[in-house]
Design an enzyme around this catalytic site. Structure first.
Site, short mmCIF file in Angstrom:
data_model
loop_
_atom_site.label_atom_id
_atom_site.label_comp_id
_atom_site.label_asym_id
_atom_site.label_seq_id
_atom_site.Cartn_x
_atom_site.Cartn_y
_atom_site.Cartn_z
N THR A 149 0.82 -1.22 0.00
CA THR A 149 0.00 0.00 0.00
C THR A 149 0.85 1.27 0.00
N GLY A 188 2.62 -3.20 8.17
CA GLY A 188 2.89 -3.51 9.56
C GLY A 188 4.34 -3.91 9.75
N GLU A 431 -6.40 -5.92 3.55
CA GLU A 431 -6.52 -6.98 2.52
C GLU A 431 -7.69 -6.74 1.58
C1 LIG Z 1 -8.87 -11.84 18.39
C2 LIG Z 1 -8.24 -10.58 18.02
C3 LIG Z 1 -7.95 -10.51 16.53
C4 LIG Z 1 -7.75 -9.12 16.06
C5 LIG Z 1 -7.67 -9.08 14.57
C6 LIG Z 1 -6.87 -7.97 14.10
C7 LIG Z 1 -6.72 -7.92 12.60
C8 LIG Z 1 -5.78 -6.85 12.18
C9 LIG Z 1 -5.20 -6.98 10.82
C10 LIG Z 1 -4.07 -7.94 10.67
C11 LIG Z 1 -2.95 -7.50 9.78
C12 LIG Z 1 -3.33 -7.28 8.42
C13 LIG Z 1 -2.19 -7.02 7.52
C14 LIG Z 1 -2.66 -6.31 6.33
C15 LIG Z 1 -2.05 -6.36 5.20
C16 LIG Z 1 -2.54 -5.67 3.99
O1 LIG Z 1 -3.54 -5.00 3.99
S1 LIG Z 1 -1.62 -5.93 2.58
C17 LIG Z 1 -2.39 -4.97 1.33
C18 LIG Z 1 -3.68 -5.55 0.87
N1 LIG Z 1 -4.16 -4.86 -0.28
C19 LIG Z 1 -5.21 -5.25 -0.96
O2 LIG Z 1 -5.86 -6.22 -0.60
C20 LIG Z 1 -5.53 -4.48 -2.20
C21 LIG Z 1 -6.93 -4.70 -2.70
N2 LIG Z 1 -7.00 -4.55 -4.12
C22 LIG Z 1 -6.96 -5.61 -4.97
O3 LIG Z 1 -6.84 -6.76 -4.55
C23 LIG Z 1 -7.09 -5.33 -6.43
O4 LIG Z 1 -6.58 -4.16 -6.83
C24 LIG Z 1 -8.52 -5.44 -6.96
C25 LIG Z 1 -9.48 -4.58 -6.19
C26 LIG Z 1 -8.92 -6.90 -6.80
C27 LIG Z 1 -8.55 -5.04 -8.44
O5 LIG Z 1 -7.42 -5.54 -9.05
P1 LIG Z 1 -6.93 -5.07 -10.48
O6 LIG Z 1 -5.57 -5.57 -10.71
O7 LIG Z 1 -7.17 -3.62 -10.65
O8 LIG Z 1 -7.83 -5.95 -11.31
P2 LIG Z 1 -8.88 -5.68 -12.43
O9 LIG Z 1 -8.24 -5.14 -13.63
O10 LIG Z 1 -10.04 -4.95 -11.83
O11 LIG Z 1 -9.23 -7.19 -12.75
C28 LIG Z 1 -9.86 -7.85 -11.86
C29 LIG Z 1 -9.77 -9.29 -12.39
O12 LIG Z 1 -8.77 -9.92 -11.63
C30 LIG Z 1 -9.38 -10.90 -10.81
N3 LIG Z 1 -8.67 -10.90 -9.54
C31 LIG Z 1 -8.44 -9.86 -8.73
N4 LIG Z 1 -7.77 -10.27 -7.64
C32 LIG Z 1 -7.57 -11.58 -7.78
C33 LIG Z 1 -6.93 -12.58 -6.96
N5 LIG Z 1 -6.40 -12.29 -5.77
N6 LIG Z 1 -6.91 -13.82 -7.42
C34 LIG Z 1 -7.48 -14.16 -8.61
N7 LIG Z 1 -8.10 -13.25 -9.41
C35 LIG Z 1 -8.13 -11.99 -8.99
C36 LIG Z 1 -10.83 -10.46 -10.70
O13 LIG Z 1 -11.70 -11.46 -10.35
C37 LIG Z 1 -11.08 -9.95 -12.08
O14 LIG Z 1 -11.26 -11.05 -12.95
P3 LIG Z 1 -12.10 -10.89 -14.30
O15 LIG Z 1 -13.46 -10.41 -13.90
O16 LIG Z 1 -12.14 -12.27 -14.86
O17 LIG Z 1 -11.41 -9.91 -15.16
C1 LIG Z 2 -4.17 -1.63 10.46
C2 LIG Z 2 -3.78 -1.69 9.02
C3 LIG Z 2 -2.74 -2.53 8.64
C4 LIG Z 2 -2.33 -2.56 7.31
N1 LIG Z 2 -1.27 -3.34 6.97
C5 LIG Z 2 -0.79 -3.30 5.70
C6 LIG Z 2 0.36 -4.04 5.32
O1 LIG Z 2 0.95 -4.75 6.13
N2 LIG Z 2 0.82 -3.94 4.06
C7 LIG Z 2 0.20 -3.18 3.13
O2 LIG Z 2 0.68 -3.13 2.00
N3 LIG Z 2 -0.91 -2.49 3.44
C8 LIG Z 2 -1.43 -2.53 4.69
N4 LIG Z 2 -2.56 -1.83 5.02
C9 LIG Z 2 -3.24 -1.04 4.00
C10 LIG Z 2 -4.56 -1.66 3.56
O3 LIG Z 2 -4.35 -2.80 2.80
C11 LIG Z 2 -5.35 -0.61 2.77
O4 LIG Z 2 -5.68 0.42 3.67
C12 LIG Z 2 -6.58 -1.23 2.15
O5 LIG Z 2 -6.23 -2.08 1.10
C13 LIG Z 2 -7.60 -0.18 1.67
O6 LIG Z 2 -7.02 0.69 0.77
P1 LIG Z 2 -7.09 2.28 0.95
O7 LIG Z 2 -6.61 2.60 2.31
O8 LIG Z 2 -6.37 2.82 -0.22
O9 LIG Z 2 -8.60 2.64 0.86
P2 LIG Z 2 -9.34 3.44 -0.30
O10 LIG Z 2 -9.32 2.59 -1.53
O11 LIG Z 2 -8.83 4.80 -0.42
O12 LIG Z 2 -10.81 3.45 0.28
C14 LIG Z 2 -11.49 4.62 0.69
C15 LIG Z 2 -12.96 4.52 0.25
O13 LIG Z 2 -13.02 4.50 -1.17
C16 LIG Z 2 -13.88 3.45 -1.59
N5 LIG Z 2 -13.40 2.91 -2.88
C17 LIG Z 2 -12.13 2.80 -3.34
N6 LIG Z 2 -12.10 2.21 -4.54
C18 LIG Z 2 -13.38 1.93 -4.86
C19 LIG Z 2 -13.99 1.28 -5.97
N7 LIG Z 2 -13.27 0.79 -6.98
N8 LIG Z 2 -15.33 1.15 -5.95
C20 LIG Z 2 -16.07 1.63 -4.94
N9 LIG Z 2 -15.54 2.23 -3.85
C21 LIG Z 2 -14.21 2.38 -3.82
C22 LIG Z 2 -13.77 2.39 -0.50
O14 LIG Z 2 -14.91 1.56 -0.47
C23 LIG Z 2 -13.65 3.26 0.75
O15 LIG Z 2 -14.94 3.58 1.22
C24 LIG Z 2 -3.00 -1.77 6.34
C25 LIG Z 2 -4.06 -0.95 6.72
C26 LIG Z 2 -4.45 -0.90 8.05
C27 LIG Z 2 -5.58 -0.01 8.45
#
Ligand SMILES: CCCCCCCCCCCCC/C=C/C(=O)SCCNC(=O)CCNC(=O)[C@H](O)C(C)(C)COP(=O)(O)OP(=O)(O)OC[C@H]1O[C@@H](n2cnc3c(N)ncnc32)[C@H](O)[C@@H]1OP(=O)(O)O
Ligand SMILES: Cc1cc2nc3c(=O)[nH]c(=O)nc-3n(C[C@H](O)[C@H](O)[C@H](O)COP(=O)(O)OP(=O)(O)OC[C@H]3O[C@@H](n4cnc5c(N)ncnc54)[C@H](O)[C@@H]3O)c2cc1C
Length: 672
Positions: A149, A188, A431
């Site tokens: 991110t 993180g 995620e």
């Molecule tokens: C008891 C106590 C517990 C407490 C609990 C605490 C919890 C705290 C949290 C723990 C720590 C968390 C750590 C966090 C880490 C992170 O957040 S890491 C960063 C994560 N980031 C994301 O997840 C980003 C999200 N965005 C995306 O995944 C993609 O951009 C998108 C939204 C899916 C779009 O992707 P894009 O490349 O733009 O694709 P498109 O051109 O739109 O095409 C989409 C096509 O691709 C297919 N697709 C997308 N993703 C996948 C996949 N993973 N696998 C397979 N296919 C995928 C999708 O279906 C589309 O397919 P078609 O329709 O056939 O084209």
């Molecule tokens: C506690 C915590 C831990 C994290 N850990 C990690 C980590 O270890 N590594 C890492 O890489 N990232 C990490 N992240 C980042 C996290 O993965 C992103 O915050 C998450 O993927 C959401 O993306 P964003 O913050 O850009 O939200 P944004 O995309 O800016 O979302 C803001 C708003 O826009 C809307 N929006 C955005 N796009 C669309 C769309 N296409 N259609 C409709 N609505 C839309 C959303 O629904 C939301 O309401 C962490 C975040 C947090 C809070």
């Protein structure tokens, strides 16, 4: 001399004991079911004993409650390293290690190393790269994070701006953060802990962009942990919760890494700069899918912990009067209290079965993917996206309701509920933000629906979309039918079908009216999310029903789980009655019966409520709650918790001498 003390009685609170005595089933039997058998429960208990015999784990709770952010982070680093060392010492398997992390129930400072860095290396590196990097990571000789991110983009991965430009002369990649919005922001364990990061960046070869790929970048010296030249890294600041983790920022300025530091399982750059891909273009998204699956299990842990605290406290808290002749009742007697807490209890079991089913599907698909067969990837991506969103959204909301149900005491840190809500809240965002993930599912459902309309035979979770809606008759013909789990499941399935069908037709109609596709989609986004939610609800209810049906257990255990399952399904229909009526999955009569049933089930669950949460078998240190402790001595534990409060260290606080005393003196002298 007052007799009021904070010493904790040795015996169980009689109000709680009374609840345990009247349980209709064997709690231990259910605990074994929850943990996957007697051996697994025993192993968990052994690990729990090993961990919590170290006084550090108790002291850690105090730092968490009363320490500064920096002290809390430091204690959490200590906790992480202790656990790492114990793992080596006792040669824990991956499963045992996961169990330890579940027992800890807490964000560890170095959590990203094992939750994302290692799984990413496992999924994205070649065998050669694994033998080098994965081995080092597993031996804790390097500590890493997953840096994807950026400040400007989290959701839209194609918008990531960090670049990895190949230099064929030196056979290196040059890593750059070209703009403010390109800096990595959020990963993180990045700010202070990690010495390496898996940086997701846009690959550029000879000026041409090749999409997002993973690059292993060393950030800090392995000798003194100092930041390496060209790297700027730091902590992004205090958060609502999870403050033991140093979520960080990262700026790279012409940092050169060897060619082999690009993880090349899914795509390769040859020494002379040729790009070759293998497998589907989304193969590099694999780590995110794994964590989405795990978030469903976390959601189960969150809501079951909240339910444990809420139910135990409600069984020992007495307030007001029901029968004017009788003593104050336990607040658990009030129907409204049951209505606030039992949905969380039922949800716990629903998410237990749903997350188990999803994990099984993930493991099967992952094994196929390892063999180069990607056919289940789209289904799994959409199922995990939908369930991640559904389970996180519902669990966080439900635990906040439980917190409120504990009245004033629920607002204290010592209750453990506020911390739980705040720690769990990011599950909605990480995620893949929930709305965005629901929309991924909706996109898949629309395609499958179109397939069904054109006569395709569907399989997997969306197979029901080929049903003929004309054959549907609400399967609930009487009040008694409402207890039929298959009938309730059919109602959810039909509601989902109709919700999908309606939005699919609307999008199609809009596009046929010459609206560009993106405009038609945006015009229907709210309904698309509604369809994804309806589908996810159906899957969770189905997994719960099928899970209970498949159980081999004693009659009393099956009976109580069937009651909970029925309540879960009935509660959902009552809560979203507008949608169920609109889709004609139920009529007004059926809705009235189901609502009646929902309320009468509260009374049926009531006698087993404490036993049902005892079965989760959470250790008091894991729950970290004065209100939810096993012995039910909530008041004593609340009072005890004040002893560690630094505010109570001195009889007179220094602020008195600094501010209050001079102020009072001034006021007393004043003539006004
Ligand atoms: C008891 C106590 C517990 C407490 C609990 C605490 C919890 C705290 C949290 C723990 C720590 C968390 C750590 C966090 C880490 C992170 O957040 S890491 C960063 C994560 N980031 C994301 O997840 C980003 C999200 N965005 C995306 O995944 C993609 O951009 C998108 C939204 C899916 C779009 O992707 P894009 O490349 O733009 O694709 P498109 O051109 O739109 O095409 C989409 C096509 O691709 C297919 N697709 C997308 N993703 C996948 C996949 N993973 N696998 C397979 N296919 C995928 C999708 O279906 C589309 O397919 P078609 O329709 O056939 O084209
Ligand atoms: C506690 C915590 C831990 C994290 N850990 C990690 C980590 O270890 N590594 C890492 O890489 N990232 C990490 N992240 C980042 C996290 O993965 C992103 O915050 C998450 O993927 C959401 O993306 P964003 O913050 O850009 O939200 P944004 O995309 O800016 O979302 C803001 C708003 O826009 C809307 N929006 C955005 N796009 C669309 C769309 N296409 N259609 C409709 N609505 C839309 C959303 O629904 C939301 O309401 C962490 C975040 C947090 C809070």
């Amino acid at each position: 001399m007052s007799e009021i003390t904070s010493s904790i009685p040795l015996q169980i609170n009689p109000d709680l004991q009374e609840e345990r005595d009247k349980a209709s089933f064997n709690v231990t039997e259910l605990t074994h079911i929850i943990y996957g058998g007697i051996e697994k429960t025993k192993k968990r208990k052994r690990l729990e004993k090993l961990l919590f015999s170290d006084p550090f784990f108790q002291e850690y709770q105090n730092v968490r409650a009363f320490g500064s952010r920096s002290e809390y982070y430091a204690a959490s680093v200590k906790k992480s390293t202790k656990i790492f060392k114990l793992r080596r010492q006792h040669k824990w398997t991956d499963e045992e290690y996961e169990t330890v992390l579940d027992i800890c129930h807490d964000d560890l400072a170095l959590t990203l190393h094992h939750t994302m860095f290692i799984p990413a290396l496992e999924r994205l590196a070649t065998e050669d790269q694994k033998s080098k990097w994965l081995t080092l990571a597993k031996q804790y000789k390097i500590i890493g994070t997953y840096a994807q991110t950026e400040l400007g983009h989290g959701t839209y991965l194609q918008g990531l701006e960090t670049t990895a430009t190949y230099d064929p002369q030196t056979r290196e990649f040059v890593m750059n953060t070209p703009t403010l919005s390109a800096m990595k922001w959020w990963p993180g364990s990045l700010g202070k802990s990690s010495n390496h990061a898996l940086v997701l960046a846009t690959l550029i070869i000879s000026g041409k962009k090749y999409g997002m790929h993973p690059f292993l970048v060393q950030l800090r010296s392995m000798d003194d942990h100092k930041v390496l030249p060209g790297v700027r890294v730091g902590d992004i600041g205090a958060k609502m919760g999870g403050n033991s983790v140093d979520n960080g920022y990262l700026i790279l300025d012409n940092v050169r890494i060897p060619r082999n530091n690009m993880l090349m399982k899914n795509a390769q750059v040859s020494p002379d700069g040729k790009f070759v891909t293998r497998g589907p273009s989304k193969a590099n998204y694999a780590t995110m899918m794994l964590i989405r699956v795990q978030i469903c299990t976390m959601a189960y842990q969150v809501v079951s912990s909240g339910a444990t605290i809420g139910i135990r406290y409600s069984a020992v808290r007495r307030q007001s009067k029901l029968d004017p002749q009788d003593r104050e009742p336990k607040i658990l007697e009030y129907q409204t209290q049951q209505y606030k807490i039992f949905p969380g209890l039922a949800m716990s079991y629903a998410f237990l079965f749903a997350s188990r089913s999803l994990t099984r599907k993930y493991e099967e698909a992952f094994a196929e993917i390892q063999r180069g067969d990607f056919k289940s990837l789209p289904e799994l991506h959409c199922l995990s996206s939908g369930l991640k969103s559904f389970c996180s959204e519902h669990s966080v909301r439900q635990v906040e309701i439980i917190r409120q149900s504990c009245g004033g005491h629920g607002y204290l840190n010592a209750a453990g509920l506020g911390m739980l809500v705040n720690a769990a809240a990011p599950m909605i965002t990480v995620e893949g933000e929930n709305t965005v993930m629901y929309l991924q599912l909706a996109r898949y459902i629309l395609k499958r629906f179109a397939g069904a309309m054109s006569g395709q035979q569907l399989d997997g979770s969306t197979s029901y979309l080929s049903m003929d809606p004309a054959t549907y008759v609400c399967p609930v013909m009487s009040e008694t039918d409402c207890r039929n789990l298959t009938a309730l499941c059919d109602i959810y399935r039909y509601r989902s079908y109709m919700t999908v069908c309606r939005v699919a037709r609307q999008v199609q109609h809009d596009m046929e009216s010459d609206m560009p596709q993106h405009v038609a989609i945006n015009k229907n986004l709210v309904d698309l999310v509604r369809a994804a939610k309806a589908h996810s609800y159906y899957i969770v209810v189905k997994d719960f029903v099928e899970g209970v049906d498949a159980l081999v257990a004693s009659a009393p255990v099956i009976k109580v789980l069937r009651t909970l399952c029925c309540f879960y399904a009935a509660h959902g229909i009552a809560e979203y009655s507008g949608d169920f009526l609109e889709s004609e999955a139920v009529g007004l009569h059926q809705l009235k019966w189901i609502k009646n049933l929902q309320v009468s089930l509260l009374g049926e669950i009531r006698p087993d409520a404490v036993a049902l949460v005892d079965a989760f078998d959470y250790h008091d240190i894991t729950l970290s709650s004065a209100l939810g402790c096993y012995d039910g001595n909530a008041y004593e534990r609340l009072f005890k918790s004040t002893e560690n409060d630094p505010m109570n260290k001195e009889e007179v606080h220094p602020s008195y001498y600094q501010y209050l005393k001079p102020f009072m003196e001034e006021m007393n002298k004043s003539k006004l």
